[in-house]
Enzyme design. Sequence first.
Site, PDB file in Angstrom:
ATOM      1  N   LYS A 191      -8.722  36.786 -14.395  1.00  0.00           N
ATOM      2  CA  LYS A 191      -8.633  36.286 -15.683  1.00  0.00           C
ATOM      3  C   LYS A 191      -9.782  35.201 -15.734  1.00  0.00           C
ATOM      4  O   LYS A 191     -10.584  35.441 -16.779  1.00  0.00           O
ATOM      5  CB  LYS A 191      -7.521  35.798 -16.152  1.00  0.00           C
ATOM      6  CG  LYS A 191      -6.392  36.893 -16.093  1.00  0.00           C
ATOM      7  CD  LYS A 191      -5.086  36.718 -16.787  1.00  0.00           C
ATOM      8  CE  LYS A 191      -4.384  35.223 -16.297  1.00  0.00           C
ATOM      9  NZ  LYS A 191      -3.761  35.334 -14.975  1.00  0.00           N
ATOM     10  N   ARG A 195       2.872  33.622 -21.858  1.00  0.00           N
ATOM     11  CA  ARG A 195       3.463  34.045 -20.537  1.00  0.00           C
ATOM     12  C   ARG A 195       4.615  34.465 -20.580  1.00  0.00           C
ATOM     13  O   ARG A 195       5.418  34.812 -19.574  1.00  0.00           O
ATOM     14  CB  ARG A 195       3.272  33.079 -19.362  1.00  0.00           C
ATOM     15  CG  ARG A 195       1.973  33.241 -18.337  1.00  0.00           C
ATOM     16  CD  ARG A 195       2.173  31.797 -17.682  1.00  0.00           C
ATOM     17  NE  ARG A 195       1.511  32.023 -16.553  1.00  0.00           N
ATOM     18  CZ  ARG A 195       0.384  31.355 -16.170  1.00  0.00           C
ATOM     19  NH1 ARG A 195      -0.418  31.149 -17.129  1.00  0.00           N
ATOM     20  NH2 ARG A 195      -0.339  31.694 -14.850  1.00  0.00           N
ATOM     21  N   ARG A 236      -9.269  32.107  -2.519  1.00  0.00           N
ATOM     22  CA  ARG A 236      -9.830  31.525  -3.691  1.00  0.00           C
ATOM     23  C   ARG A 236     -10.191  29.971  -3.513  1.00  0.00           C
ATOM     24  O   ARG A 236      -9.303  29.257  -3.120  1.00  0.00           O
ATOM     25  CB  ARG A 236      -8.760  31.858  -4.938  1.00  0.00           C
ATOM     26  CG  ARG A 236      -9.286  31.064  -6.449  1.00  0.00           C
ATOM     27  CD  ARG A 236      -8.538  31.704  -7.294  1.00  0.00           C
ATOM     28  NE  ARG A 236      -7.328  31.423  -7.665  1.00  0.00           N
ATOM     29  CZ  ARG A 236      -6.511  31.912  -8.678  1.00  0.00           C
ATOM     30  NH1 ARG A 236      -6.870  32.776  -9.714  1.00  0.00           N
ATOM     31  NH2 ARG A 236      -5.147  31.508  -8.684  1.00  0.00           N
ATOM     32  N   ARG A 290      -6.465  25.115  -4.797  1.00  0.00           N
ATOM     33  CA  ARG A 290      -5.390  24.550  -5.547  1.00  0.00           C
ATOM     34  C   ARG A 290      -4.079  24.659  -4.917  1.00  0.00           C
ATOM     35  O   ARG A 290      -3.491  25.657  -4.202  1.00  0.00           O
ATOM     36  CB  ARG A 290      -5.265  25.564  -6.844  1.00  0.00           C
ATOM     37  CG  ARG A 290      -6.142  25.183  -8.027  1.00  0.00           C
ATOM     38  CD  ARG A 290      -6.128  26.399  -8.843  1.00  0.00           C
ATOM     39  NE  ARG A 290      -4.966  26.915  -9.310  1.00  0.00           N
ATOM     40  CZ  ARG A 290      -4.554  28.168 -10.135  1.00  0.00           C
ATOM     41  NH1 ARG A 290      -5.595  28.351 -10.997  1.00  0.00           N
ATOM     42  NH2 ARG A 290      -3.552  28.484 -10.587  1.00  0.00           N
ATOM     43  N   ARG A 321       4.993  32.715  -7.781  1.00  0.00           N
ATOM     44  CA  ARG A 321       4.431  33.138  -8.988  1.00  0.00           C
ATOM     45  C   ARG A 321       4.089  34.703  -9.285  1.00  0.00           C
ATOM     46  O   ARG A 321       4.408  35.010 -10.328  1.00  0.00           O
ATOM     47  CB  ARG A 321       2.915  32.503  -8.874  1.00  0.00           C
ATOM     48  CG  ARG A 321       2.907  30.885  -8.925  1.00  0.00           C
ATOM     49  CD  ARG A 321       1.654  30.378  -8.405  1.00  0.00           C
ATOM     50  NE  ARG A 321       0.486  30.769  -9.356  1.00  0.00           N
ATOM     51  CZ  ARG A 321      -0.772  30.640  -9.082  1.00  0.00           C
ATOM     52  NH1 ARG A 321      -1.242  30.391  -7.780  1.00  0.00           N
ATOM     53  NH2 ARG A 321      -1.850  30.726  -9.930  1.00  0.00           N
TER      54      ARG A 321
END
Length: 223
Positions: A16, A91, A130, A162, A173
């Site tokens: 996204k 969400r 990532r 992160r 998640r």
Amino acid sequence: MAELNLILLGPPGSGKGTQAERIREDEDLAYIATGDMLRQAVADGTPLGLQAKGFMDAGELVPDDVIIGMIGDRLSSADARDGFLLDGFPRTIAQAEALDAALREHGRDITTVLLFDVADEEIVRRISGRRVSASGRVYHVDFDPPKVEGVDDVDGTPLVQRDDDRPETVLRRLSVYHEQTAPLVGYYEERGLLQSIDATVSPSQVAEHVRSTLATLKRESDF
Ligand code: AMP
């Protein structure tokens, strides 16, 4: 002329953020990413940040009332009046309903919801590689590396992983996504707003699909 109000929906790691960057190269939209807003609040040590940090580190959602309060002001700010790009919000069904109510109050509508479709196994593979820059640009060590290893292409700041991209948090998640966010697929499908995008292909191919989807929408309506 109608405004272009977009929602990016999809599991963590579905691309996204990367696609949002591409869309913003083409469209002049206010970019509203609740994850970025929350990370900024944590970095600034604001009361909102202190409240959110524990949930974020655990891979849980920050409570709806906190998020809805945060987004309300942002949606009505001057730059968002001519169109917006929502990334990571809504969400939950409660957030989607609050968004609908806030837009309705001002006679505004969602133009379309782009659903980025990727299987869980692929997501775990992607998130582990990532890396992000301080300014929020997203890279992947294998699939979308920076020009120079470990630093941001634009401002040269170091890239980091992160905290919530650690494997155990990613799994949490993902299950939170399936339990609380996936019901939004049906919610927007019923309203005729959902456009599904195959997000397993390369970022450029996904961007091409997004671009043609938006071009079709523009031909069919007036913005
Ligand atoms: P993201 O960068 O969108 O993956 O968001 C990172 C984290 O911020 C999430 O795992 C949640 O803890 C929190 N968060 C971001 N957006 C929302 C939202 N709309 N509702 C609840 N929590 C959120």
